[in-house]
Write a protein that holds these residues in place. Structure first.
Motif, PDB file in Angstrom:
ATOM      1  N   LEU A   1       0.834  -1.210   0.000  1.00 19.95           N
ATOM      2  CA  LEU A   1       0.000   0.000   0.000  1.00 19.95           C
ATOM      3  C   LEU A   1       0.866   1.256   0.000  1.00 19.95           C
ATOM      4  N   LYS A   2       1.937   1.192   0.764  1.00 24.22           N
ATOM      5  CA  LYS A   2       2.809   2.375   0.850  1.00 24.22           C
ATOM      6  C   LYS A   2       3.550   2.606  -0.452  1.00 24.22           C
ATOM      7  N   GLY A   3       3.938   1.503  -1.094  1.00 19.27           N
ATOM      8  CA  GLY A   3       4.760   1.620  -2.296  1.00 19.27           C
ATOM      9  C   GLY A   3       3.966   1.871  -3.566  1.00 19.27           C
ATOM     10  N   ALA A   4       2.644   1.761  -3.454  1.00 16.39           N
ATOM     11  CA  ALA A   4       1.843   1.846  -4.676  1.00 16.39           C
ATOM     12  C   ALA A   4       1.758   3.277  -5.177  1.00 16.39           C
ATOM     13  N   ARG A   5       1.510   3.383  -6.482  1.00 15.61           N
ATOM     14  CA  ARG A   5       1.289   4.683  -7.095  1.00 15.61           C
ATOM     15  C   ARG A   5      -0.041   5.249  -6.590  1.00 15.61           C
TER      16      ARG A   5
ATOM     17  N   VAL B   1      -7.187   2.595   8.842  1.00 15.80           N
ATOM     18  CA  VAL B   1      -6.159   2.123   7.910  1.00 15.80           C
ATOM     19  C   VAL B   1      -5.908   3.191   6.848  1.00 15.80           C
ATOM     20  N   ALA B   2      -7.012   3.739   6.302  1.00 17.35           N
ATOM     21  CA  ALA B   2      -6.861   4.751   5.256  1.00 17.35           C
ATOM     22  C   ALA B   2      -6.160   5.999   5.788  1.00 17.35           C
ATOM     23  N   ARG B   3      -6.527   6.400   7.010  1.00 16.65           N
ATOM     24  CA  ARG B   3      -5.883   7.585   7.596  1.00 16.65           C
ATOM     25  C   ARG B   3      -4.398   7.326   7.852  1.00 16.65           C
ATOM     26  N   ALA B   4      -4.127   6.127   8.373  1.00 18.56           N
ATOM     27  CA  ALA B   4      -2.731   5.788   8.654  1.00 18.56           C
ATOM     28  C   ALA B   4      -1.927   5.736   7.366  1.00 18.56           C
ATOM     29  N   LEU B   5      -2.572   5.227   6.308  1.00 18.25           N
ATOM     30  CA  LEU B   5      -1.897   5.141   5.018  1.00 18.25           C
ATOM     31  C   LEU B   5      -1.598   6.536   4.481  1.00 18.25           C
TER      32      LEU B   5
ATOM     33  N   ALA C   1       1.297   7.720   6.351  1.00 17.68           N
ATOM     34  CA  ALA C   1       2.508   6.998   5.959  1.00 17.68           C
ATOM     35  C   ALA C   1       3.009   7.435   4.595  1.00 17.68           C
ATOM     36  N   ARG C   2       2.082   7.896   3.748  1.00 15.68           N
ATOM     37  CA  ARG C   2       2.472   8.330   2.405  1.00 15.68           C
ATOM     38  C   ARG C   2       2.797   9.817   2.360  1.00 15.68           C
ATOM     39  N   GLY C   3       2.974  10.413   3.512  1.00 16.99           N
ATOM     40  CA  GLY C   3       3.405  11.802   3.561  1.00 16.99           C
ATOM     41  C   GLY C   3       2.292  12.773   3.866  1.00 16.99           C
TER      42      GLY C   3
END
Lengths: 179, 914
Positions: free
Chosen positions: B490-494, B516-520, B523-525
């Motif tokens: 999830l983190k590495g995805a475009r 999960v979505a908020r954490a993602l 995590a993605r900046g």
């Protein structure tokens, strides 16, 4: 100027002579209805629905006559019998709108709808000019004696299986790899 | 951008695309069969041949297949070249060699791509004098007809069915000119998207069997742009009416939502509109005292009830925004309750809360297709929002496109891309209650009950962001590893995507998914919103929750009714027995003075009502529906109900002058959630001299004959005072405005392929913009993570997991006669081990006992079900014995069940005894 006067005068005389001559001609009018006029077979009169040479309804309810009709006076509904044969559940022509243009006959891919040399369709009540399938369907082939659409088309119907139409090979065996 | 020359004219095109695509995008007529914008090129049919020249000096040129040739900068091609034209004419002549001469009895006739292309290529007479190849047909179920003789072997059917939609039971068989497309043996097509074959097939091999049963030609159907009411995706549809009956539904292109495809529930589930059960007239009184009342009497009686004393209104997620608004405005916001189960209401409130959050983004179907890493949490998307499942399947193929791009292969080179990618897919993780139909594209699946999945999701949020709350349970090493790889993907995805929904029945799981979505996002900046797709059950679930107050739950309404505080209750298009336990509903109905039910079909609620008001179906009324992503879309009225049923908003409006626009305008000022909704109302911008848009085509036939049997004196066309469309052939051409465009047609393009003429580019967006408007404004920051709650301790042996079915979970489509053949009926699925322990075999009955209730269900045994859980399917209109995650006890009951497990399309069914 002189020639104009001369031509006009001559023309008048010729016309008078022609009218006079007609008094001795054979009559074109007939004493209808005591005498019936000869109607040509391709006269565009009362519309009928015909049957194919096997006696089945020719109409397959494809709706092409209805869409070709410039006054939109044909309405029908497709139905299917237990053998997969299409036929009209109802077929209605509003003759009070029909202009006998014959477009429906031209559009018909099965020679089902045909115009006949009958023009005696006057009614006292306009409602009586709405004809249903029972009124339209005749027990014959009409003008076209031999054509049977389902003998040519590939669809299986009662009495004619796949591969039994004109120019058809028997159905392929999909489990075989032979050519 | 590349510049290419076509027949001496220079065009600016996208150089990455193929020539065919670009020719069609530029509005040029070039025949084709096997190519499709969603499925790419394979060059199978050879129909799109054009002449390509090396340079300006090249006078001879070479024939190339336009679909297989890249539109390189500087290309010089000719469509009109004599040799190319002759080649195309020869190809079509070969394709037509065995065509069976049955257009008059073909359902495709008049909207047939093969007819169009044959005319366009100039072939008209069969010169070949050998015998035609013939095939036997198969029975493919109640929805799709099969007439194999018409096939031109373009392979589009299997490319859609197998490659695009993931079907497994349709395949090409035999070889050479015997090639056959069908199933191994007779039987219904298993795919949820089989109906698209009707539109995919360029000729009449696959036809709509439900349409054939009451067939009309395309031009004879009265149509209007509509929205599917089968689920919350809001696919755009074109329903067609003839002789007062709804005849069929076909896809209506929408660039963001459904694109070219519909699911079978939406396409074939329309039969309820024509149902003989429909409430044709309003009725008053109960039991034997019930009598039919006239329209005027009904209005008077309804107004008497509404104006007298304490009245509450119960709204509906399957009624339009306008119908709910009319009720809301009549009874007042404090007396308006959301007619959904309490568990669902709580979930919808969370969705409402999340809808303003800027860290999250509700993706459209097209955006879902663009995502390259997917996590599904507890939602059986195939059965609750099928069109999204089809989009998820495409998102998994993004990996193939990446590989192709790296290898320098254009993504439209379908066969090459598939060959290159083999089985490599973008990561899709399915965490669900039971094995789903998407398992074949999943990188990993976890099957567990909602509490179990919630724990996993909480732990995943924590893995993604250490600021997320600490999960309650500790995980096993295996689970940790899985979560680690999910987090990495999830983190590495475009573009990652989280899919969840109300289908899990669990508020906690929904909260965990949001975490999960908020954490993602963190995590993605944190600078980009994360795609968070929350599937809701019904067409207007979102609309209803935007209108009802935060505490206005059905449970509260029922309590008030039971306490006798309410003199009358108006139930709008809703069966209360499907929304709350029977005992509660019965107690409430006993306490209420008078019950008014407005509906189109009789339900248990209408049977008990004092006044039953006949409402209309979606096709007989105009209405707005708000889909899962907050997209408000207008569904136009298709035809007039010729009986005494009227749209609910008309029954409920106080002043007879109130219009649909008026209702929405009032709502816009009073309800915050609906801000901007009036912008979607189609306006007659192009109208000249007040003309309306016709619902009938310019070739509509039978105008002077349809009514002639009843009265030869033609009446006036029915008038439509509510909208900018007319029930007639006259008016402005709707072809000018895509918001009111029901059908696409262009000269020489009578089939649905004509849609290309209305798009900015093939496969793109409608030229005047896609209709509808997104209502969610996301400017709020997150309120912080939801704290995990400790689950309430209940007793029992099994944890209940709710299941869904394409046919049966939707109340309306399940009442279509033709869908009935595909229903299973209620059942519970057990793990083989548990079934053995209980001593039950397939189709035996078990008693499922929860706190208050006990019900008997037939059993099926599914290998994927986790021991200790039961998967229970309850058809719409019935209330399940217990909620998701509740503990229930099972015991064997006498007798055997009537469930039709042959209709259950799952891969893990244990077949013995069925």
């Amino acid at each position: 100027m002189f020639s104009l006067i001369r031509d006009t005068f001559t023309s008048q005389l010729v016309t008078l002579w022609r009218v006079f001559k007609h008094m001795f001609d054979k009559k074109d009018t007939v004493e209808y209805p005591d005498v019936q006029p000869y109607m040509f077979p391709r006269w565009r009169g009362r519309i009928i629905l015909s049957r194919d040479p096997d006696g089945e309804e020719r109409c397959v309810a494809c709706n092409l006559c209805a869409v070709a009709c410039p006054v939109d006076c044909i309405a029908l509904q497709k139905a299917e019998d237990e053998n997969g044969r299409w036929y009209p559940e109802f077929f209605r022509i509003n003759f009070s709108r029909c202009i006998m243009c014959g477009f429906c006959e031209e559009a018909c891919p099965t020679n089902a709808i045909q115009l006949t040399p009958d023009f005696e369709m006057a009614e006292y009540v306009r409602q009586d000019m709405v004809w249903e399938k029972e009124d339209l369907l005749i027990n014959g082939t009409g003008k076209y004696h031999d054509y049977n659409f389902y003998r040519v088309a590939g669809m299986a119907v009662g009495g004619k299986d796949k591969g039994e139409a004109q120019n058809e090979a028997p159905p392929v065996d999909v489990r075989s790899l032979l050519p | 951008m590349a510049k290419i020359v076509i027949d001496g004219v220079t065009y600016e095109v996208n150089g990455d695309n193929n020539l065919l695509q670009e020719c069609l995008s530029k509005g040029l007529d070039l025949p084709y069969f096997c190519w499709h914008p969603c499925m790419g090129s394979v060059g199978a049919c050879r129909q799109c041949a054009v002449k390509q020249y090396r340079d300006a000096d090249d006078q001879k040129g070479t024939l190339v297949m336009a679909c297989m040739t890249k539109a390189n900068d500087g290309s010089i091609i000719s469509i009109e070249d004599e040799e190319a034209k002759k080649f195309r004419a020869n190809v079509i002549e070969s394709l037509m060699i065995s065509h069976p001469h049955d257009c008059p009895v073909c359902e495709e006739g008049g909207e047939c791509h093969l007819q169009d292309m044959t005319l366009m290529s100039g072939h008209n007479y069969r010169r070949y004098d050998r015998k035609k190849v013939t095939h036997r047909n198969q029975y493919l179920g109640p929805f799709v007809g099969h007439e194999m003789n018409r096939c031109i072997t373009c392979y589009r059917c299997v490319r859609f069915y197998d490659d695009y939609a993931g079907g497994t039971d349709l395949a090409a068989q035999a070889s050479h000119h015997h090639t056959y497309f069908g199933r191994q043996s007779d039987g219904f097509l298993e795919s949820e998207f089989s109906g698209n074959l009707v539109e995919m097939c360029p000729t009449g091999v696959f036809t709509d069997a439900t349409f054939s049963a009451h067939y009309s030609r395309k031009w004879d159907l009265q149509t209007a742009p509509s929205v599917c009411v089968g689920c919350a995706v809001g696919c755009n549809t074109t329903p067609g009416e003839r002789y007062g009956e709804l005849r069929r539904i076909v896809n209506r292109y929408h660039g963001d939502v459904n694109g070219y495809f519909l699911c079978d529930r939406g396409r074939f589930g329309y039969g309820f509109v024509n149902s003989a059960e429909r409430l044709a007239e309003s009725q008053q009184g109960k039991g034997t005292g019930r009598r039919t009342v006239s329209e005027d009497e009904a209005v008077l009686e309804l107004n008497r009830i509404l104006d007298g004393g304490q009245v509450i209104g119960i709204g509906s997620p399957r009624a339009s925004v306008e119908a709910n608004l009319a009720l809301l405005q009549r009874v007042g916001g404090d007396n308006f309750y959301a007619g959904v189960s309490d568990a669902e209401f709580a979930q919808l409130q969370i969705l409402k809360q999340l809808s303003g959050e800027s860290a999250l983004h509700a993706p459209s179907v097209r955006e879902i297709e663009e995502c390259d890493a997917v996590l599904v949490l507890g939602e059986d998307v195939t059965n609750t929002a099928p069109r999204i499942a089809l989009a998820l399947r495409q998102s998994a193929r993004n990996r193939a496109d990446e590989l192709a791009a790296a290898a320098g292969i254009p993504s439209w080179q379908d066969a090459a891309v598939r060959e290159l990618a083999q089985r490599e897919l973008s990561p899709v993780y399915l965490l669900s209650g039971y094995a789903t139909r998407l398992d074949d594209i999943a990188r990993a699946t976890v099957v567990d009950s909602a509490p179990g999945l919630t724990q996993l999701a909480q732990a995943l949020a924590r893995t993604l962001d250490s600021a997320a709350p600490t999960p309650a349970a500790t995980l096993q090493e295996e689970q940790k590893q899985l979560l680690g790889s999910i987090a990495d993907d999830l983190k590495g995805a475009r573009r990652p995507l989280i899919v969840c929904g109300t289908g899990s029945g669990s508020e906690a799981l929904l909260k965990a998914a949001a975490n999960v979505a908020r954490a993602l996002a963190t995590a993605r900046g944190g600078d980009q919103a994360v795609d968070f797709c929350c599937v809701v059950p019904e067409v207007n679930s979102v609309g209803l929750v935007l209108m009802a107050g935060e505490t206005q739950s059905l449970g509260l309404a029922l309590k008030k009714m039971q306490a006798g505080d309410v003199q009358a209750a108006v139930v709008l298009e809703n069966d209360l027995f499907g929304r709350a336990p029977q005992s509660q509903v019965e107690a409430a109905l006993a306490g209420v003075g008078q019950l008014v039910a407005i509906d189109q079909l009789p339900t248990r609620t209408t049977e008990l009502a004092d006044l039953v008001i006949a409402g209309t179906s979606f096709a007989e009324q105009q209405g707005t529906y708000i889909n899962y992503e907050g997209r408000a879309q207008t569904s136009m009225q298709v035809f007039m109900n010729n009986q005494a049923a009227r749209p609910a908003w008309k029954w409920l409006r106080k002043e007879s002058e109130t219009t649909l626009a008026g209702l929405l305008q009032t709502a816009e000022t009073t309800l915050e959630g609906l801000a901007g909704i009036t912008a979607i109302l189609p306006v007659s911008a192009a109208a000249v001299a007040g003309m309306k848009y016709p619902r009938q085509s310019h070739r509509y036939s039978g105008r002077t004959a349809i009514q002639a049997a009843a009265n030869v004196h033609e009446g006036k066309q029915p008038e439509d005072r509510d909208s900018i469309m007319a029930f007639s052939m006259e008016g402005m051409s709707s072809q000018r405005d895509t918001a009111v465009l029901p059908n696409t047609w262009a000269p020489r393009w009578n089939s649905n392929q004509s849609v290309s003429k209305f798009l900015d580019e093939v496969g793109g967006h409608l030229r005047q913009g896609n209709p509808g408007r997104l209502l969610f404004t996301r400017n709020g920051s997150s309120a912080g993570y939801f704290e995990p709650e400790s689950a309430a301790v209940t007793t029992g042996d099994f944890t209940l997991i709710p299941a869904y079915q394409l046919y049966g979970s939707d109340e309306l489509s399940a009442r279509a006669e033709v869908v009935n053949e595909r229903l299973t009926g209620a059942y519970v699925a057990l793990a083989p081990h548990d079934a053995q322990q209980l001593g039950v075999a397939a189709n035996d009955l078990v008693t499922v006992s929860a706190d208050q209730e006990a019900l008997d269900y037939p059993v099926c045994i599914r290998r994927s079900v986790k021991p200790g859980t039961i998967v229970a399917f309850t058809p719409a209109g019935q209330f399940p014995v217990a909620g998701a995650g509740d503990q229930v006890s099972l015991s064997k009951a006498q007798g055997s069940g009537q469930a039709r497990f042959g209709n259950l399309i799952v891969s893990d069914l244990q077949q013995e005894g069925i």
